[in-house]
Design an enzyme around this catalytic site. Structure first.
Site: not given
Length: 291
Positions: A35, A118, A136, A198
């Site tokens: 992370e 976060y 995020d 999409c």
């Protein structure tokens, strides 16, 4: 309009990337390191460095026992090298105060050096399978489009952004943690900033942005980060000299990396202030702890 957790989680099971820090045997320490490395750095650059770090420093105490210089050198070209020093500091606290095990509680994680809102929630969710809103850039963009019908997210607001995600999370810990990972992955792979795919989106039919005709983003312009000629580039060039050398070097070696002496000296000073370089008694420069 919204996000169907079951549909998205099923998609993630099929389309999610096979990343080493997602493996069941990966420890919470491995998740924490991933992370920190992934902040502002693409997966493709992080993965080989992460694998090297975990082989060399499989537990926090191993990293804490190394010098800051070794840690900065091993950070390589990931950028934003202060992250390496923050990881080193966090490792020392985990080793000394938490039995060499990364805490699972968000508040305890937040008390560690360099661990923000976060990262604390990402560790709770991805390492310990807890229900926690993990927000995020990718998640903010998916929520802006799928829930709010906007082309992109506006300026970040920790309180608002986490509340937006909180209401989408399944109530049980494990499904919520998996949904958090799926939401992030959708933003990284499909619902991208510039060219969203999409047609490949599992939640396309419920997407508020799609139903609104995909209006263009009309909010405040985002700052585009340039790199060429910036202090970031010069700092990186100066550090590269030390990372490629054993032991201290003369300032004349560092002077060769950048033509503009004012900017070069300013960047050298900033590296000293940040603790990424140290000056020896006889005026040489070295990585921290390496003189």
């Amino acid at each position: 309009m919204g996000v169907d957790a079951d549909v998205l989680t099923e998609w993630f099971g099929e389309a999610g990337r096979d990343l080493p820090w997602r493996e069941p045997e990966c420890t919470a320490w491995g998740v924490l390191v991933s992370e920190i490395m992934l902040q502002q750095t693409p997966v493709v650059r992080v993965q080989p460095i992460w694998l090297e770090w975990m082989a060399r420093w499989p537990v926090p105490s191993a990293l804490a026992a190394s010098s800051q210089g070794e840690v900065v050198r091993a950070w390589g070209k990931l950028g934003y090298p202060r992250r390496a020093l923050r990881l080193h500091a966090a490792a020392a606290v985990i080793a000394a105060e938490h039995g060499d095990v990364v805490p699972s509680d968000v508040d305890t994680l937040l008390a560690l050096p360099g661990i923000g809102a976060y990262t604390a929630r990402a560790i709770a969710a991805f390492a310990y399978g807890k229900r926690a809103p993990v927000v995020d850039t990718n998640v903010r963009r998916v929520v802006a489009r799928a829930v709010h019908g906007a082309g992109d997210a506006g300026p970040p607001s920790n309180t608002r952004d986490m509340a937006d995600v909180e209401v989408l999370l399944p109530l049980e810990d494990a499904p919520a943690a998996r949904f958090s990972a799926a939401l992030m992955e959708l933003g990284a792979l499909v619902c991208t900033a510039r060219s969203p795919q999409c047609a490949d989106c599992p939640i396309y039919n419920d997407c508020a942005w799609q139903h609104a005709g995909k209006p263009a983003y009309a909010g405040p312009a985002k700052q585009v980060q340039k790199f060429a000629g910036t202090d970031r580039q010069v700092r990186g060039l100066l550090l590269d000299v030390l990372r490629g050398t054993e032991g201290p070097v003369e300032k004349a070696r560092l002077d060769l990396v950048w033509h503009e002496s004012g900017q070069r000296d300013r960047c050298l000073d900033s590296l000293l202030v940040d603790g990424l370089l140290e000056q020896t008694g006889n005026g040489l420069f070295a990585l921290p702890g390496e003189h």
